[in-house]
Design an enzyme around this catalytic site. Structure first.
Site, PDB file in Angstrom:
ATOM      1  N   ASP A 111       0.773  -1.025  -0.180  1.00 19.93           N
ATOM      2  CA  ASP A 111       0.220  -0.068   0.051  1.00 19.93           C
ATOM      3  C   ASP A 111       1.002   1.320   0.014  1.00 19.93           C
ATOM      4  O   ASP A 111       1.886   1.238   0.689  1.00 19.93           O
ATOM      5  CB  ASP A 111      -0.905   0.013   1.307  1.00 19.93           C
ATOM      6  N   ASN A 169      -2.532  12.979  -3.943  1.00 18.62           N
ATOM      7  CA  ASN A 169      -3.710  13.473  -4.650  1.00 18.62           C
ATOM      8  C   ASN A 169      -3.971  14.801  -4.148  1.00 18.62           C
ATOM      9  O   ASN A 169      -4.333  15.766  -5.055  1.00 18.62           O
ATOM     10  CB  ASN A 169      -4.788  12.811  -4.419  1.00 18.62           C
ATOM     11  N   ASP A 209      -2.509   9.240 -10.475  1.00 16.07           N
ATOM     12  CA  ASP A 209      -2.431   8.053 -11.574  1.00 16.07           C
ATOM     13  C   ASP A 209      -0.979   7.989 -11.735  1.00 16.07           C
ATOM     14  O   ASP A 209      -0.809   6.610 -12.161  1.00 16.07           O
ATOM     15  CB  ASP A 209      -3.278   8.483 -12.553  1.00 16.07           C
ATOM     16  N   GLU A 248      -4.653   2.407  -3.817  1.00 14.86           N
ATOM     17  CA  GLU A 248      -3.377   2.283  -4.116  1.00 14.86           C
ATOM     18  C   GLU A 248      -2.939   1.122  -3.311  1.00 14.86           C
ATOM     19  O   GLU A 248      -1.832   1.018  -2.709  1.00 14.86           O
ATOM     20  CB  GLU A 248      -2.833   3.673  -3.410  1.00 14.86           C
TER      21      GLU A 248
HETATM   22  P1  GH3 Z   1      -1.983   5.307   4.294  1.00 13.64           P
HETATM   23  O1  GH3 Z   1      -0.580   5.640   4.354  1.00 13.64           O
HETATM   24  O2  GH3 Z   1      -2.742   5.154   5.725  1.00 13.64           O
HETATM   25  O3  GH3 Z   1      -2.207   4.324   3.468  1.00 13.64           O
HETATM   26  O4  GH3 Z   1      -2.567   6.632   3.888  1.00 13.64           O
HETATM   27  P2  GH3 Z   1      -3.127   6.861   2.369  1.00 13.64           P
HETATM   28  O5  GH3 Z   1      -3.507   8.225   2.165  1.00 13.64           O
HETATM   29  O6  GH3 Z   1      -2.227   6.188   1.153  1.00 13.64           O
HETATM   30  O7  GH3 Z   1      -4.807   6.136   2.538  1.00 13.64           O
HETATM   31  P3  GH3 Z   1      -6.091   6.494   2.326  1.00 13.64           P
HETATM   32  O8  GH3 Z   1      -6.972   5.258   2.278  1.00 13.64           O
HETATM   33  O9  GH3 Z   1      -6.344   7.400   3.325  1.00 13.64           O
HETATM   34  O10 GH3 Z   1      -6.193   6.989   0.678  1.00 13.64           O
HETATM   35  C1  GH3 Z   1      -6.159   6.438  -0.244  1.00 13.64           C
HETATM   36  C2  GH3 Z   1      -6.196   7.500  -1.410  1.00 13.64           C
HETATM   37  O11 GH3 Z   1      -6.043   6.833  -2.891  1.00 13.64           O
HETATM   38  C3  GH3 Z   1      -7.595   7.974  -1.586  1.00 13.64           C
HETATM   39  C4  GH3 Z   1      -8.015   8.103  -2.789  1.00 13.64           C
HETATM   40  O12 GH3 Z   1      -8.432   9.549  -3.290  1.00 13.64           O
HETATM   41  C5  GH3 Z   1      -6.797   7.610  -3.568  1.00 13.64           C
HETATM   42  N1  GH3 Z   1      -7.287   6.861  -4.777  1.00 13.64           N
HETATM   43  C6  GH3 Z   1      -7.755   5.650  -4.900  1.00 13.64           C
HETATM   44  N2  GH3 Z   1      -8.053   5.144  -6.036  1.00 13.64           N
HETATM   45  C7  GH3 Z   1      -7.191   6.039  -6.795  1.00 13.64           C
HETATM   46  C8  GH3 Z   1      -7.051   6.278  -8.249  1.00 13.64           C
HETATM   47  O13 GH3 Z   1      -7.465   5.291  -9.126  1.00 13.64           O
HETATM   48  N3  GH3 Z   1      -6.311   7.532  -8.685  1.00 13.64           N
HETATM   49  C9  GH3 Z   1      -5.835   8.280  -7.816  1.00 13.64           C
HETATM   50  N4  GH3 Z   1      -5.175   9.424  -8.324  1.00 13.64           N
HETATM   51  N5  GH3 Z   1      -6.307   8.152  -6.504  1.00 13.64           N
HETATM   52  C10 GH3 Z   1      -6.805   7.269  -6.065  1.00 13.64           C
HETATM   53 MG    MG Z   2      -2.148   4.202   1.348  1.00 11.92          MG
HETATM   54 MG    MG Z   3      -5.215   2.072   1.061  1.00 15.62          MG
END
Ligand code: GH3
Ligand code: MG
Ligand code: MG
Length: 390
Positions: A258, A266, A275, A303
């Protein structure tokens, strides 16, 4: 893995179709052989006596002529001798043997009648020319042995059986009988019907196999594209759902990877940059392992990636080395978010090295996910191994 699952069934079906076709071709060959054998046997049974009798007849004629210097001239001149020989060969004529005659070869190597025992309306004149249709007629002069000449028609065999009459060890005259044999029609009809049937089945199988293979290939193409994540080009969650029960848990280690604080990326640089990071991270993970070696990378969600690492010839230490390489490569990689600007990110990894200790994929995966949670809680950018006990 994907390859194996999608194609296993097809391969089996194609293999069994091929075997079936081979079996049918073999049957067809056997039927043709049987047909030949029946014809041959039937022929031998119906001709064995005939040949013997004709040879005896030739021997009698040879005996009659024995004391003469020139058989041909003697017969040409002696009506008595002609009649005597004709009487003799007439005995050969039956329902099946329509013609029995004696030939000689003139100085120009043309065949001519000497005596003909055929019915009066079909009888040839003495010295009448006889046209041959095969070089085998001349062969008798060399081999000095009886010769059979076959003309095969649809339902009958037309044959000429030639027996040489010798003088001083060279062929002087030929005793010839022409006869025809009816083939055993019913047997041949049945065999022909079977042959046609098998050819028909072969064709049908061939057509269906081609259609089947064509459709299967198309279907596999569609199915494969439904299993690939368009952004990162690794397998997607659908693939996992379809295949998770097919993974032999003894053969794999499950790792969950992860991206750390991805939300911040983002938020700071926008979704498009997010992306780009996702795509490049997937590439780093894929490049670290060997997909052709049954290792599988899946984008599980946002992610988060799952790696199914095939254990063949890899011990636990080696698997951890692979994961460590991913951790370090991501950490050190410069992610270009514009031609001039690059950023760094990190990942956290949880791994279950012994998924076979769990009851099913879901609980084995949960172990890896719990380990990931611990990695996150221990400051991120590290690897945690799940505890062994269920
Ligand atoms: P942690 O270290 O605890 O994993 O924190 P994190 O910010 O990585 O985890 P969190 O689950 O809070 O956030 C995941 C983010 O991933 C939220 C969402 O906007 C982003 N995300 C999910 N799918 C996509 C995607 O297809 N493209 C993009 N650009 N962002 C994505
Ligand atoms: Mg994460
Ligand atoms: Mg995650």
């Amino acid at each position: 893995m994907l390859k194996i699952n999608l194609f296993r069934n097809t391969k089996q079906k194609i293999t069994s179709s091929i075997f079936f076709v081979i079996f049918l071709i073999f049957s067809l060959y056997q039927i043709i052989q049987v047909e030949k054998k029946v014809t041959q046997d039937m022929f031998e049974i119906s001709t064995v006596d005939l040949f013997q009798i004709t040879q005896n007849n030739a021997a009698i004629i040879q005996k009659i002529l024995e004391n003469n210097d020139n058989y041909i001239q003697k017969i040409q001149k002696s009506l008595h001798l002609q009649n005597k020989i004709e009487e003799n060969i007439k005995l050969l004529i039956t329902n099946n043997i329509k013609y029995a005659y004696i030939l000689y070869k003139d100085k120009k190597d043309k065949f001519r009648f000497l005596v003909d025992a055929s019915a009066p309306n079909e009888k040839a004149f003495i010295n009448q020319k006889f046209d041959i249709d095969s070089p085998l007629w001349f062969k008798v002069y060399k081999t000095k042995k009886p010769q059979l000449i076959k003309h095969e028609y649809l339902k009958t065999l037309s044959l000429s059986y030639i027996v040489p009459i010798l003088k001083d060890d060279s062929v002087e005259l030929l005793l010839v009988i022409d006869f025809s044999l009816k083939k055993v029609e019913t047997i041949n009809d049945i065999i022909n019907l079977m042959k046609k049937g098998i050819i028909f089945i072969l064709l049908i199988i061939l057509i269906f196999s081609v259609i089947f293979i064509y459709q299967k290939i198309n279907y596999n193409k569609v199915k494969k594209s439904a299993f690939i994540d368009t952004l990162t080009n690794v397998y997607n969650r659908n693939y996992l759902q379809e295949n998770q029960d097919n993974f032999n848990l003894k053969e794999y280690a499950i790792a969950v990877i992860d991206i750390d604080h991805f939300k911040n990326v983002n938020d700071m640089y926008g979704h498009n940059v997010g992306d780009i990071i996702l795509r490049e991270t997937a590439k780093i993970i894929s490049n670290t392992i060997r997909i052709d070696n049954n290792d599988v990378v899946i984008r599980y969600g946002g992610e988060e990636f799952i790696m199914m690492i095939h254990k063949s010839q890899k011990n636990q230490e080696f698997i951890l080395k692979i994961l460590n390489r991913i951790l370090k490569t991501v950490e050190e990689n410069q992610f270009f978010i514009s031609p001039t600007k690059c950023i760094n990110i990190t990942v956290s990894i949880g791994v279950n090295l012994e998924p076979n200790k769990a009851q099913n994929f879901t609980s084995a995966f949960k172990k890896a996910d719990d380990a990931l949670y611990k990695a996150k809680n221990s400051g991120r950018n590290n690897i945690k191994v799940s505890l062994i006990q269920e």
